[in-house]
Design a protein around this motif. Structure first.
Motif, PDB file in Angstrom:
ATOM      1  N   ASN A   6      -3.385 -12.839  -3.806  1.00  6.37           N
ATOM      2  CA  ASN A   6      -4.754 -12.384  -3.539  1.00  6.37           C
ATOM      3  C   ASN A   6      -4.758 -10.994  -2.925  1.00  6.37           C
ATOM      4  O   ASN A   6      -5.581 -10.151  -3.265  1.00  6.37           O
ATOM      5  CB  ASN A   6      -5.478 -13.366  -2.611  1.00  6.37           C
ATOM      6  CG  ASN A   6      -5.989 -14.582  -3.328  1.00  6.37           C
ATOM      7  OD1 ASN A   6      -6.199 -14.558  -4.536  1.00  6.37           O
ATOM      8  ND2 ASN A   6      -6.185 -15.660  -2.596  1.00  6.37           N
ATOM      9  N   GLU A  10      -6.437  -7.586  -4.454  1.00  6.34           N
ATOM     10  CA  GLU A  10      -7.372  -6.780  -3.670  1.00  6.34           C
ATOM     11  C   GLU A  10      -6.901  -5.337  -3.571  1.00  6.34           C
ATOM     12  O   GLU A  10      -7.703  -4.404  -3.670  1.00  6.34           O
ATOM     13  CB  GLU A  10      -7.548  -7.381  -2.283  1.00  6.34           C
ATOM     14  CG  GLU A  10      -8.338  -8.676  -2.286  1.00  6.34           C
ATOM     15  CD  GLU A  10      -8.380  -9.340  -0.919  1.00  6.34           C
ATOM     16  OE1 GLU A  10      -7.951  -8.726   0.080  1.00  6.34           O
ATOM     17  OE2 GLU A  10      -8.840 -10.497  -0.857  1.00  6.34           O
ATOM     18  N   GLU A  14      -8.943  -2.190  -5.058  1.00  5.40           N
ATOM     19  CA  GLU A  14      -9.330  -1.096  -4.158  1.00  5.40           C
ATOM     20  C   GLU A  14      -8.821   0.248  -4.680  1.00  5.40           C
ATOM     21  O   GLU A  14      -9.548   1.240  -4.670  1.00  5.40           O
ATOM     22  CB  GLU A  14      -8.784  -1.361  -2.757  1.00  5.40           C
ATOM     23  CG  GLU A  14      -9.249  -0.362  -1.730  1.00  5.40           C
ATOM     24  CD  GLU A  14      -8.742  -0.701  -0.336  1.00  5.40           C
ATOM     25  OE1 GLU A  14      -8.275   0.221   0.353  1.00  5.40           O
ATOM     26  OE2 GLU A  14      -8.830  -1.881   0.048  1.00  5.40           O
TER      27      GLU A  14
END
Length: 78
Positions: A6, A10, A14
């Motif tokens: 995860n 992310e 980003e």
């Protein structure tokens, strides 16, 4: 999915947004000051790179090249 996976997703998301947002903003006409403010940059170096590589700038350069070719073709006909 593990916590590590995860976190990786992310981080990739980003990073992708940190590139996509300035690109789209520049293509929409954002100036260097706006890019610096939204990108959190103090230097103009990064913002200038996005402006130089913007789609609008590429279109302007392409149009200049095409116009130069048209003028050369017209000159040859004379």
């Amino acid at each position: 999915m593990s916590e590590s996976e995860n976190s990786d997703i992310e981080n990739v998301a980003e990073a992708a947004l940190s590139i996509l947002i300035p690109q789209k903003s520049t293509d929409a006409g954002a100036n260097i000051s706006t890019l610096k403010r939204h990108g959190g940059w103090h230097s103009t170096f990064a913002a200038e790179g996005y402006v130089e590589n913007s789609m609008e700038n590429k279109k302007e350069i392409a149009n200049l090249i095409l116009r130069k070719k048209e003028l050369a073709a017209e000159k040859e006909k004379q």
